[in-house]
Design a protein around this motif. Structure first.
Motif, PDB file in Angstrom:
ATOM      1  N   ALA A  84      12.613   6.981  -5.216  1.00 39.14           N
ATOM      2  CA  ALA A  84      12.110   8.352  -5.095  1.00 39.14           C
ATOM      3  C   ALA A  84      10.621   8.345  -5.485  1.00 39.14           C
ATOM      4  O   ALA A  84      10.004   7.289  -5.577  1.00 39.14           O
ATOM      5  CB  ALA A  84      12.906   9.265  -6.016  1.00 39.14           C
ATOM      6  N   ASN A  85      10.016   9.502  -5.745  1.00 37.12           N
ATOM      7  CA  ASN A  85       8.600   9.532  -6.153  1.00 37.12           C
ATOM      8  C   ASN A  85       8.505   9.083  -7.609  1.00 37.12           C
ATOM      9  O   ASN A  85       8.991   9.785  -8.501  1.00 37.12           O
ATOM     10  CB  ASN A  85       8.020  10.942  -5.983  1.00 37.12           C
ATOM     11  N   ILE A  86       7.883   7.925  -7.825  1.00 33.30           N
ATOM     12  CA  ILE A  86       7.829   7.337  -9.165  1.00 33.30           C
ATOM     13  C   ILE A  86       6.503   7.722  -9.828  1.00 33.30           C
ATOM     14  O   ILE A  86       5.429   7.568  -9.235  1.00 33.30           O
ATOM     15  CB  ILE A  86       7.974   5.796  -9.101  1.00 33.30           C
ATOM     16  N   ASN A 138       0.879  -1.167   0.000  1.00 37.03           N
ATOM     17  CA  ASN A 138       0.000   0.000   0.000  1.00 37.03           C
ATOM     18  C   ASN A 138       0.917   1.217   0.000  1.00 37.03           C
ATOM     19  O   ASN A 138       1.660   1.422   0.947  1.00 37.03           O
ATOM     20  CB  ASN A 138      -0.885   0.004   1.236  1.00 37.03           C
ATOM     21  N   PRO A 139       0.899   2.027  -1.075  1.00 37.22           N
ATOM     22  CA  PRO A 139       1.898   3.095  -1.211  1.00 37.22           C
ATOM     23  C   PRO A 139       1.491   4.442  -0.613  1.00 37.22           C
ATOM     24  O   PRO A 139       2.224   5.418  -0.750  1.00 37.22           O
ATOM     25  CB  PRO A 139       2.011   3.215  -2.734  1.00 37.22           C
ATOM     26  N   GLU A 140       0.333   4.514   0.049  1.00 38.78           N
ATOM     27  CA  GLU A 140      -0.185   5.823   0.494  1.00 38.78           C
ATOM     28  C   GLU A 140       0.402   6.276   1.815  1.00 38.78           C
ATOM     29  O   GLU A 140      -0.048   5.883   2.888  1.00 38.78           O
ATOM     30  CB  GLU A 140      -1.708   5.769   0.636  1.00 38.78           C
ATOM     31  N   GLY A 163       3.701  13.369   8.570  1.00 33.60           N
ATOM     32  CA  GLY A 163       4.604  12.351   8.012  1.00 33.60           C
ATOM     33  C   GLY A 163       5.050  12.635   6.590  1.00 33.60           C
ATOM     34  O   GLY A 163       5.839  11.876   6.028  1.00 33.60           O
ATOM     35  N   ASP A 164       4.527  13.725   5.998  1.00 39.19           N
ATOM     36  CA  ASP A 164       4.949  14.125   4.644  1.00 39.19           C
ATOM     37  C   ASP A 164       6.372  14.686   4.734  1.00 39.19           C
ATOM     38  O   ASP A 164       6.598  15.676   5.442  1.00 39.19           O
ATOM     39  CB  ASP A 164       3.962  15.200   4.141  1.00 39.19           C
ATOM     40  N   VAL A 165       7.331  14.068   4.035  1.00 40.89           N
ATOM     41  CA  VAL A 165       8.708  14.571   4.039  1.00 40.89           C
ATOM     42  C   VAL A 165       8.749  15.804   3.134  1.00 40.89           C
ATOM     43  O   VAL A 165       8.305  15.737   1.986  1.00 40.89           O
ATOM     44  CB  VAL A 165       9.693  13.495   3.524  1.00 40.89           C
ATOM     45  N   SER A 203      11.546   2.489  -0.224  1.00 36.81           N
ATOM     46  CA  SER A 203      11.143   3.881  -0.472  1.00 36.81           C
ATOM     47  C   SER A 203      12.122   4.875   0.152  1.00 36.81           C
ATOM     48  O   SER A 203      12.744   4.607   1.186  1.00 36.81           O
ATOM     49  CB  SER A 203       9.755   4.065   0.146  1.00 36.81           C
ATOM     50  N   SER A 204      12.186   6.044  -0.460  1.00 35.36           N
ATOM     51  CA  SER A 204      12.990   7.142   0.089  1.00 35.36           C
ATOM     52  C   SER A 204      12.529   7.510   1.498  1.00 35.36           C
ATOM     53  O   SER A 204      13.283   8.114   2.252  1.00 35.36           O
ATOM     54  CB  SER A 204      12.840   8.372  -0.800  1.00 35.36           C
ATOM     55  N   THR A 205      11.280   7.166   1.827  1.00 33.22           N
ATOM     56  CA  THR A 205      10.727   7.570   3.129  1.00 33.22           C
ATOM     57  C   THR A 205      11.432   6.878   4.298  1.00 33.22           C
ATOM     58  O   THR A 205      11.245   7.290   5.433  1.00 33.22           O
ATOM     59  CB  THR A 205       9.209   7.295   3.204  1.00 33.22           C
TER      60      THR A 205
HETATM   61  O1  GDU Z   1      -3.459  16.624  -3.674  1.00 31.81           O
HETATM   62  C1  GDU Z   1      -2.264  16.691  -3.337  1.00 31.81           C
HETATM   63  C2  GDU Z   1      -1.445  15.552  -3.246  1.00 31.81           C
HETATM   64  C3  GDU Z   1      -0.122  15.705  -2.846  1.00 31.81           C
HETATM   65  N1  GDU Z   1       0.376  16.926  -2.553  1.00 31.81           N
HETATM   66  C4  GDU Z   1       1.793  17.056  -2.160  1.00 31.81           C
HETATM   67  O2  GDU Z   1       2.594  16.453  -3.148  1.00 31.81           O
HETATM   68  C5  GDU Z   1       3.733  15.822  -2.593  1.00 31.81           C
HETATM   69  C6  GDU Z   1       3.876  14.437  -3.155  1.00 31.81           C
HETATM   70  O3  GDU Z   1       2.832  13.608  -2.665  1.00 31.81           O
HETATM   71  P1  GDU Z   1       2.513  12.177  -3.288  1.00 31.81           P
HETATM   72  O4  GDU Z   1       1.257  11.656  -2.658  1.00 31.81           O
HETATM   73  O5  GDU Z   1       2.580  12.251  -4.764  1.00 31.81           O
HETATM   74  O6  GDU Z   1       3.784  11.280  -2.847  1.00 31.81           O
HETATM   75  P2  GDU Z   1       4.552  11.028  -1.474  1.00 31.81           P
HETATM   76  O7  GDU Z   1       5.767  11.924  -1.476  1.00 31.81           O
HETATM   77  O8  GDU Z   1       3.658  11.065  -0.273  1.00 31.81           O
HETATM   78  O9  GDU Z   1       5.001   9.475  -1.621  1.00 31.81           O
HETATM   79  C7  GDU Z   1       5.406   8.865  -2.839  1.00 31.81           C
HETATM   80  O10 GDU Z   1       6.787   8.717  -2.864  1.00 31.81           O
HETATM   81  C8  GDU Z   1       7.334   7.977  -1.798  1.00 31.81           C
HETATM   82  C9  GDU Z   1       8.821   7.875  -2.039  1.00 31.81           C
HETATM   83  O11 GDU Z   1       9.397   9.131  -2.160  1.00 31.81           O
HETATM   84  C10 GDU Z   1       6.708   6.602  -1.626  1.00 31.81           C
HETATM   85  O12 GDU Z   1       7.264   5.656  -2.495  1.00 31.81           O
HETATM   86  C11 GDU Z   1       5.208   6.634  -1.781  1.00 31.81           C
HETATM   87  O13 GDU Z   1       4.667   5.344  -1.916  1.00 31.81           O
HETATM   88  C12 GDU Z   1       4.757   7.501  -2.926  1.00 31.81           C
HETATM   89  O14 GDU Z   1       3.356   7.649  -2.901  1.00 31.81           O
HETATM   90  C13 GDU Z   1       3.536  15.837  -1.078  1.00 31.81           C
HETATM   91  O15 GDU Z   1       4.503  16.661  -0.487  1.00 31.81           O
HETATM   92  C14 GDU Z   1       2.125  16.344  -0.860  1.00 31.81           C
HETATM   93  O16 GDU Z   1       2.023  17.178   0.266  1.00 31.81           O
HETATM   94  C15 GDU Z   1      -0.441  18.046  -2.644  1.00 31.81           C
HETATM   95  O17 GDU Z   1      -0.022  19.152  -2.396  1.00 31.81           O
HETATM   96  N2  GDU Z   1      -1.731  17.895  -3.044  1.00 31.81           N
END
Ligand code: GDU
Length: 317
Positions: A173-175, A79-81, A279-281, A120-122
Motif C-alpha cells: 500500500a502507500n508506505i 523508481n516509485p513515482e 494514472g492516479d488510483v 505495489s498496490s498499483t
Molecule cells: O502534492 C500532492 C501529492 C499527492 N497528492 C495526492 O496524494 C495521493 C497519494 O500520492 P503519493 O504520491 O503519495 O502516492 P501514490 O498513491 O501515487 O503512490 C504510492 O503508493 C503506491 C502504492 O499504493 C506506490 O507504491 C508508489 O510507489 C507510491 O509512491 C494521490 O492520490 C495524489 O493525487 C496530492 O494531492 N498532492
C-alpha cells in the motif's frame, strides 16, 4: 545468511537494512544513490557485516558482482513515482522492469535461489473489489508504473518456476515514515514551508487510500519472508497494508495541524474526475487477510501512520 538489498540506501530499503543488521544478517547494499542516500546507512557503513556497492542496475555486469556470494536478494530498487508515467514511460520501464530482468539473469547465472520483491498496490488498477485480495483479477493497471510493477512480478514468477528461484512478492500500500523523500506528506510539508497560507491539493482531495507506516512494513516483510522459507511453495504474493484508509484532504488537515497552520486549501481539480494525475488510483484498500492468517497484523492504522510520519518528517520524533 548473507542478503543483498537492492535500493538499500532508499526510504524503505534503509529501514530494512537497519532491521537485518540488528538481527545479525550479513548485508550488502546495491544502490545508485539517485534517490537514496548514504546518510540513511551511516550507522552501518564501517560495520564488519555490512558492505555498500554503488552501481546502476541497468548494467548487468554490476548485478553479477552484486549477487555473487549472497544467499538471498531483497529487491527494493525502483523508481516509485507513479506520476511521471505519462512523461517518462521509458524511465519507469528501465528502473522497474529492465533492472528486475537484469537481477533475475544475474541470479540465474550465479545460481542464487531466493528472492523477495517489493511490488505495489498499483498492479490492481481500479479494482472493483475493495478490500482487494491477492487473487483478484484480471489485473489491469491504470499507470505505466503499475504496469511496470506487474511486468516485473510476471518475470519473477516465470524465472521462479523455470529456474527454481524461490520468490515472494509483496504488494505494498502507500508506505510512509521517516526518510521518505517523495509522496503526498513530503509534498504538503514542503508546500506549506514555502507558503504557510495556502496549500495546493492535486485533484479533488477525495482520493482515498490505505497508508502503512514503514515500521509495520518492515515487520511484515521479514515475518512473511521467514514464513515463506518454511513452505515448499516456489512463488507467492502477499498484500501489505493497513485495514483502513484516509483521504488526501484529511492528510492535508493533519499536516496543517501538526505544523500549527490553518492554510486555505486550493484544489486543482486534477484530471479524469479528480485524480491528482493521469494514472492516479482514486480508491485503494488491500485485503490483508492472507498475511493476517500467517500471524502478522499492522500496529498503526492509516491516520496514526500519517500523524507519526508528519511528526517524523518535521523532526519532532
Ligand atoms: O502534492 C500532492 C501529492 C499527492 N497528492 C495526492 O496524494 C495521493 C497519494 O500520492 P503519493 O504520491 O503519495 O502516492 P501514490 O498513491 O501515487 O503512490 C504510492 O503508493 C503506491 C502504492 O499504493 C506506490 O507504491 C508508489 O510507489 C507510491 O509512491 C494521490 O492520490 C495524489 O493525487 C496530492 O494531492 N498532492
Amino acid at each position: 545468511m548473507k542478503i543483498l538489498v537492492t535500493g538499500g540506501a532508499g526510504f524503505i530499503g534503509s529501514h530494512l537494512v537497519d532491521r537485518l543488521m540488528e538481527e545479525g544478517y550479513e548485508v550488502r547494499v546495491l544502490d545508485d544513490l539517485s534517490a537514496g542516500s548514504l546518510e540513511n546507512l551511516k550507522k552501518w557503513i564501517n560495520h564488519e557485516r555490512f558492505e555498500f556497492m554503488q552501481g546502476d542496475m541497468r548494467d548487468l555486469e554490476i548485478l553479477k558482482k552484486a549477487v555473487d556470494g549472497v544467499d538471498a536478494v531483497f529487491h527494493l530498487a525502483a523508481n516509485p513515482e507513479v506520476r511521471i508515467g505519462s512523461q517518462s514511460p521509458q524511465l519507469l520501464y528501465e528502473t522497474n522492469v529492465l533492472i528486475t530482468y537484469n537481477l533475475l539473469e544475474a541470479m540465474r547465472e550465479r545460481r542464487i535461489k531466493l528472492l523477495a520483491f517489493t511490488s505495489s498496490s498499483t498492479v490492481y488498477g481500479e479494482a472493483k473489489r475493495i478490500p482487494t485480495p491477492e487473487d483478484y483479477g484480471p489485473l489491469e493497471p491504470i499507470s505505466v508504473y503499475g504496469g511496470a510493477k506487474l511486468a516485473a512480478e510476471a518475470l519473477i514468477s516465470g524465472y521462479a518456476h523455470t529456474f527454481d528461484i524461490k520468490a515472494v512478492v509483496f504488494r505494498l500500500a502507500n508506505i510512509i515514515g521517516k526518510r521518505s523523500n517523495h509522496g503526498v506528506i513530503y509534498d504538503f510539508i514542503n508546500k506549506l514551508k514555502a507558503n504557510p497560507d495556502r496549500l495546493e491539493i492535486l485533484g479533488d482531495g477525495t482520493q482515498r487510500k490505505s497508508y502503512l507506516h514503514v515500521s509495520d512494513t518492515i515487520e511484515a516483510m521479514l515475518y512473511l519472508f521467514k514464513e515463506f522459507l518454511k513452505e515448499d511453495k516456489i512463488y507467492d504474493a502477499y498484500n501489505i497494508g493497513s485495514e483502513d484508509w484516509i483521504t488526501v484532504t484529511e492528510i492535508a488537515e493533519i499536516v496543517s495541524r501538526e505544523m500549527g497552520l490553518s492554510p486555505e486549501f486550493y484544489f486543482t481539480g486534477g484530471v479524469d474526475g479528480g485524480r491528482g494525475w493521469k494514472g492516479d488510483v482514486k480508491i485503494m484498500l488491500l485485503s490483508i487477510e492472507k498475511a493476517k492468517a500467517k500471524g502478522w497484523k499492522p500496529k498503526m492504522n492509516s491516520r496514526e501512520a500519517v500523524e507519526k510520519t508528519v511528526r517524523e518528517l518535521l523532526g519532532k520524533e
